[in-house]
Design a protein around this motif. Sequence first.
Motif, PDB file in Angstrom:
ATOM      1  N   LEU A  42       0.838  -1.202   0.000  1.00 35.26           N
ATOM      2  CA  LEU A  42       0.000   0.000   0.000  1.00 35.26           C
ATOM      3  C   LEU A  42       0.874   1.253   0.000  1.00 35.26           C
ATOM      4  CD1 LEU A  42      -2.694   1.478   0.222  1.00 35.26           C
ATOM      5  CD2 LEU A  42      -2.687   1.048   2.682  1.00 35.26           C
ATOM      6  N   PHE A  43       1.891   1.248   0.857  1.00 35.94           N
ATOM      7  CA  PHE A  43       2.785   2.411   0.920  1.00 35.94           C
ATOM      8  C   PHE A  43       3.439   2.664  -0.432  1.00 35.94           C
ATOM      9  CE2 PHE A  43       6.847   4.488   1.556  1.00 35.94           C
ATOM     10  CZ  PHE A  43       6.481   5.580   2.326  1.00 35.94           C
ATOM     11  N   LYS A  44       3.932   1.590  -1.059  1.00 36.31           N
ATOM     12  CA  LYS A  44       4.621   1.737  -2.353  1.00 36.31           C
ATOM     13  C   LYS A  44       3.661   2.141  -3.479  1.00 36.31           C
ATOM     14  CE  LYS A  44       8.425   0.922  -3.498  1.00 36.31           C
ATOM     15  NZ  LYS A  44       9.544   1.882  -3.677  1.00 36.31           N
ATOM     16  N   SER A  45       2.388   1.734  -3.392  1.00 38.49           N
ATOM     17  CA  SER A  45       1.423   2.191  -4.401  1.00 38.49           C
ATOM     18  C   SER A  45       1.215   3.691  -4.276  1.00 38.49           C
ATOM     19  CB  SER A  45       0.043   1.540  -4.234  1.00 38.49           C
ATOM     20  OG  SER A  45       0.133   0.227  -3.866  1.00 38.49           O
ATOM     21  N   LEU A  46       1.231   4.192  -3.036  1.00 43.91           N
ATOM     22  CA  LEU A  46       0.971   5.615  -2.824  1.00 43.91           C
ATOM     23  C   LEU A  46       2.226   6.460  -3.006  1.00 43.91           C
ATOM     24  CD1 LEU A  46      -1.301   5.210   0.341  1.00 43.91           C
ATOM     25  CD2 LEU A  46      -2.074   5.895  -1.936  1.00 43.91           C
ATOM     26  N   TYR A  47       3.378   5.922  -2.588  1.00 46.31           N
ATOM     27  CA  TYR A  47       4.648   6.660  -2.661  1.00 46.31           C
ATOM     28  C   TYR A  47       5.690   5.814  -3.379  1.00 46.31           C
ATOM     29  CZ  TYR A  47       2.116   9.183   0.914  1.00 46.31           C
ATOM     30  OH  TYR A  47       1.141   9.871   1.569  1.00 46.31           O
ATOM     31  N   PRO A  48       5.586   5.695  -4.714  1.00 50.33           N
ATOM     32  CA  PRO A  48       6.444   4.756  -5.463  1.00 50.33           C
ATOM     33  C   PRO A  48       7.930   5.055  -5.326  1.00 50.33           C
ATOM     34  CG  PRO A  48       4.815   5.833  -6.900  1.00 50.33           C
ATOM     35  CD  PRO A  48       4.647   6.423  -5.557  1.00 50.33           C
ATOM     36  N   ASP A  49       8.297   6.291  -5.019  1.00 48.13           N
ATOM     37  CA  ASP A  49       9.724   6.638  -4.987  1.00 48.13           C
ATOM     38  C   ASP A  49      10.385   6.382  -3.640  1.00 48.13           C
ATOM     39  OD1 ASP A  49       9.359   7.475  -7.574  1.00 48.13           O
ATOM     40  OD2 ASP A  49       8.977   9.564  -6.988  1.00 48.13           O
ATOM     41  N   ASP A  50       9.606   6.095  -2.609  1.00 46.28           N
ATOM     42  CA  ASP A  50      10.178   5.893  -1.274  1.00 46.28           C
ATOM     43  C   ASP A  50      10.364   4.407  -0.968  1.00 46.28           C
ATOM     44  OD1 ASP A  50      10.020   8.593  -1.059  1.00 46.28           O
ATOM     45  OD2 ASP A  50       8.459   8.639   0.475  1.00 46.28           O
ATOM     46  N   THR A  51      11.231   4.119  -0.014  1.00 45.09           N
ATOM     47  CA  THR A  51      11.399   2.746   0.463  1.00 45.09           C
ATOM     48  C   THR A  51      10.408   2.485   1.596  1.00 45.09           C
ATOM     49  OG1 THR A  51      13.745   2.873  -0.025  1.00 45.09           O
ATOM     50  CG2 THR A  51      13.065   1.136   1.500  1.00 45.09           C
ATOM     51  N   ALA A  52       9.727   1.340   1.542  1.00 48.84           N
ATOM     52  CA  ALA A  52       8.825   0.975   2.640  1.00 48.84           C
ATOM     53  C   ALA A  52       9.659   0.456   3.809  1.00 48.84           C
ATOM     54  CB  ALA A  52       7.835  -0.090   2.175  1.00 48.84           C
ATOM     55  N   ARG A  53       9.493   1.056   4.986  1.00 53.69           N
ATOM     56  CA  ARG A  53      10.231   0.647   6.187  1.00 53.69           C
ATOM     57  C   ARG A  53       9.231   0.187   7.241  1.00 53.69           C
ATOM     58  NH1 ARG A  53      15.273   1.985   5.248  1.00 53.69           N
ATOM     59  NH2 ARG A  53      15.666   3.688   3.780  1.00 53.69           N
ATOM     60  N   VAL A  54       9.252  -1.105   7.527  1.00 54.93           N
ATOM     61  CA  VAL A  54       8.250  -1.712   8.418  1.00 54.93           C
ATOM     62  C   VAL A  54       8.757  -1.775   9.853  1.00 54.93           C
ATOM     63  CG1 VAL A  54       7.104  -3.903   8.984  1.00 54.93           C
ATOM     64  CG2 VAL A  54       7.234  -3.137   6.597  1.00 54.93           C
ATOM     65  N   ALA A  55       7.899  -1.432  10.817  1.00 57.55           N
ATOM     66  CA  ALA A  55       8.208  -1.668  12.231  1.00 57.55           C
ATOM     67  C   ALA A  55       6.993  -2.245  12.937  1.00 57.55           C
ATOM     68  CB  ALA A  55       8.645  -0.377  12.903  1.00 57.55           C
ATOM     69  N   LEU A  56       7.255  -3.060  13.959  1.00 58.12           N
ATOM     70  CA  LEU A  56       6.190  -3.621  14.791  1.00 58.12           C
ATOM     71  C   LEU A  56       5.982  -2.705  15.992  1.00 58.12           C
ATOM     72  CD1 LEU A  56       7.515  -7.306  14.852  1.00 58.12           C
ATOM     73  CD2 LEU A  56       5.572  -6.446  13.508  1.00 58.12           C
ATOM     74  N   LEU A  57       4.747  -2.337  16.252  1.00 58.64           N
ATOM     75  CA  LEU A  57       4.436  -1.476  17.402  1.00 58.64           C
ATOM     76  C   LEU A  57       4.539  -2.311  18.682  1.00 58.64           C
ATOM     77  CD1 LEU A  57       3.508   1.251  18.497  1.00 58.64           C
ATOM     78  CD2 LEU A  57       1.148   0.603  17.998  1.00 58.64           C
ATOM     79  N   ASN A  58       5.446  -1.879  19.565  1.00 56.61           N
ATOM     80  CA  ASN A  58       5.704  -2.664  20.782  1.00 56.61           C
ATOM     81  C   ASN A  58       5.885  -1.721  21.963  1.00 56.61           C
ATOM     82  OD1 ASN A  58       6.263  -4.818  22.481  1.00 56.61           O
ATOM     83  ND2 ASN A  58       8.047  -5.528  21.365  1.00 56.61           N
ATOM     84  N   ILE A  59       6.189  -2.269  23.132  1.00 55.08           N
ATOM     85  CA  ILE A  59       6.315  -1.414  24.312  1.00 55.08           C
ATOM     86  C   ILE A  59       7.777  -1.213  24.718  1.00 55.08           C
ATOM     87  CG2 ILE A  59       4.032  -2.078  25.138  1.00 55.08           C
ATOM     88  CD1 ILE A  59       5.470  -3.753  27.279  1.00 55.08           C
ATOM     89  N   GLY A  60       8.702  -1.483  23.834  1.00 55.86           N
ATOM     90  CA  GLY A  60      10.105  -1.236  24.121  1.00 55.86           C
ATOM     91  C   GLY A  60      10.864  -1.551  22.859  1.00 55.86           C
ATOM     92  N   SER A  61      12.033  -0.989  22.683  1.00 48.97           N
ATOM     93  CA  SER A  61      12.745  -1.254  21.440  1.00 48.97           C
ATOM     94  C   SER A  61      13.705  -2.436  21.579  1.00 48.97           C
ATOM     95  CB  SER A  61      13.483   0.003  20.986  1.00 48.97           C
ATOM     96  OG  SER A  61      14.201   0.539  22.062  1.00 48.97           O
ATOM     97  N   GLU A  62      13.838  -2.977  22.795  1.00 50.61           N
ATOM     98  CA  GLU A  62      14.722  -4.130  22.993  1.00 50.61           C
ATOM     99  C   GLU A  62      14.044  -5.397  22.467  1.00 50.61           C
ATOM    100  OE1 GLU A  62      13.410  -2.454  25.513  1.00 50.61           O
ATOM    101  OE2 GLU A  62      14.987  -1.099  26.175  1.00 50.61           O
ATOM    102  N   GLU A  63      14.890  -6.304  22.000  1.00 48.02           N
ATOM    103  CA  GLU A  63      14.382  -7.558  21.436  1.00 48.02           C
ATOM    104  C   GLU A  63      13.561  -8.384  22.428  1.00 48.02           C
ATOM    105  OE1 GLU A  63      16.655 -10.461  19.140  1.00 48.02           O
ATOM    106  OE2 GLU A  63      17.999  -8.819  18.614  1.00 48.02           O
ATOM    107  N   LEU A  64      13.835  -8.200  23.721  1.00 51.42           N
ATOM    108  CA  LEU A  64      13.215  -9.069  24.724  1.00 51.42           C
ATOM    109  C   LEU A  64      11.800  -8.658  25.118  1.00 51.42           C
ATOM    110  CD1 LEU A  64      16.349  -9.571  26.963  1.00 51.42           C
ATOM    111  CD2 LEU A  64      15.137 -11.348  25.685  1.00 51.42           C
ATOM    112  N   LYS A  65      11.445  -7.418  24.823  1.00 49.06           N
ATOM    113  CA  LYS A  65      10.149  -6.920  25.301  1.00 49.06           C
ATOM    114  C   LYS A  65       8.987  -7.390  24.434  1.00 49.06           C
ATOM    115  CE  LYS A  65      11.497  -3.099  28.142  1.00 49.06           C
ATOM    116  NZ  LYS A  65      11.425  -1.661  28.361  1.00 49.06           N
ATOM    117  N   GLY A  66       7.771  -7.258  24.975  1.00 50.87           N
ATOM    118  CA  GLY A  66       6.576  -7.575  24.206  1.00 50.87           C
ATOM    119  C   GLY A  66       6.045  -8.968  24.489  1.00 50.87           C
TER     120      GLY A  66
END
Lengths: 334, 334
Positions: free
Chosen positions: B166-190
């Motif tokens: 969807l992102f690339k259909s709307l913004y073909p020139d940008d790179t899609a960068r995916v993140a998971l919404l979590n409660i900490g940026s450390e690998e152990l959380k969530g």
Amino acid sequence: MSKMIKIAVDAMGGDNSPKKVIDGIIHHHKSNTNTFYQIFGDKEKIQNHINDQLSSYSFEIIHTKDVVKGTDSPLEGAKRGKNTSMWLAVQSVKEKKSDIVISAGNTGALLVISKLNLKMIENIDKPALSALWPNKKNMSVVLDLGANIECSPKNLIDFSIMGSALFKSLYPDDTARVALLNIGSEELKGNEIIKETYQQLNQKNNTGFEFEGYIEGNQLMNGDVNVIVADGFTGNVALKTAEGTANFITSELKKAMTGNIIGKISSLLNISNLKKFKKRLDPRLYNGAIFIGLDSPVIKSHGGTDYIGFSNSLSVCTRIVSGNLIEKIRNYIS
Amino acid sequence: MSKMIKIAVDAMGGDNSPKKVIDGIIHHHKSNTNTFYQIFGDKEKIQNHINDQLSSYSFEIIHTKDVVKGTDSPLEGAKRGKNTSMWLAVQSVKEKKSDIVISAGNTGALLVISKLNLKMIENIDKPALSALWPNKKNMSVVLDLGANIECSPKNLIDFSIMGSALFKSLYPDDTARVALLNIGSEELKGNEIIKETYQQLNQKNNTGFEFEGYIEGNQLMNGDVNVIVADGFTGNVALKTAEGTANFITSELKKAMTGNIIGKISSLLNISNLKKFKKRLDPRLYNGAIFIGLDSPVIKSHGGTDYIGFSNSLSVCTRIVSGNLIEKIRNYIS
């Protein structure tokens, strides 16, 4: 004269400590002469910062060189032993030498050390991390903010009780109005746990609060309810999203208001109004989280706040103690 | 000449319809002459509102008296039968008579009717509700916003693929960068599901997007990532909390800026800057949700938006069709 309130203060946690912490104490002391501060940390540094700005009857320093680091994992923090400023501060409330404990240090370590030292309140299964949040009318209590990722209906009911007791300690004249954070206001929406909690709270004759049903994220700040209950995952996402949105909007506003000379002049003209706005949203006003469920309240000040923010957290401490939080929780359970 | 884009429009949904919908089409048509509108609803009313403001080659009206009501439950909406404007509009994309379908009506009913009529894209297990969200750099795609309360790692990976397409259909020139919404940026959380998803996305050679790990709520709007993935419960709470926070802040700002005569005058002076700010945050810009995972995209415009908001949703439709959303999803899966 009202009873002296004793606060155990970990002076070594957070950015720019102990200076920030001591300046916060000095600031708080000016309008709270019935508070006694038990200060834990590096005696020489603390003494230097106090520099005769605190009445001698209002504090004592308990010296220790050991500290929990901000970069420690919760377990590493606890393993630094019983002589860290954080551990000793928690131990002080355990031994009833003070009424409440506060730290601006490592959150995870503070939770672990508190759980190791303090007892749970009878009939509460899990402690929760709560915070204050502004709304259009006044303030709300929101919990859990991340201490418990998964929660049972019993946990969420406990949070309703504890959040209401906290609200009533801080705002004795208002009615505590509890709502469950959900994705729709209809009874049918949400996951099984939240639906079961709804049923139980709705059938109960709740002591200490009115149960108002579900609330959606967009109603969080309209002030119709003032105790907002969620599992720790949902609560944490909501709190941080609100924080991120506020930052985004104020930065866009700043860009728009000062982007050209007209903007700069008119903003200068409007400065007192803009200051009022800024003050209303000042995150230092809502600084700190309250860890509740243990037989003594534990206050976590934000590590990055300044002395004004720390002083505001000290005011939360005195209001919680005066408001008999723990006693209120016990009353509401039964 | 570029290929004609055909949009099936349910004219009878949302507040102030069909007028709002028709005015939106007229507005959209001014700058999109390669779009053909198949309009479903009350022919007489629609014709009256069009009143010669649309070129005759650019639309047709398919008459029906039956409508899904805003107050219907999803199932009640679907049970109103195959002659409602909503059902007929969805059927039009099913029969390939149009490329995409849009409604400002009952969200739940639209999802049910779409699922009943359209096929899932092969290898996608569950469709998701996504939306656009402003960030400091541009826009993000956020999903799921409530279609799936509980999700498996496979579902969250599907959402990453679909959100990136969807992102690339709307913004073909940008790179899609995916993140998971979590409660900490450390690998152990969530929770376990989010951790398992992280592991799988991190090991994969993902087609169509870069996986950037976890993101916390307070980073949602800083623009470092642009496809934000969560289960429907978490995503809905985050979106609505952001909405509530934005409302709260702008109402506090308004109070502060116009509370006295100085405020009023300086705000008047600064009006063009304030208008820029307002435009940047105009919710009509981000109006509408995109239901993806079915073999045709289904667009839900906000029921309460005005004709400008509806017209913006029509622009999302044309960009999605030009960007070959469904084809992109199929490519990214393999």
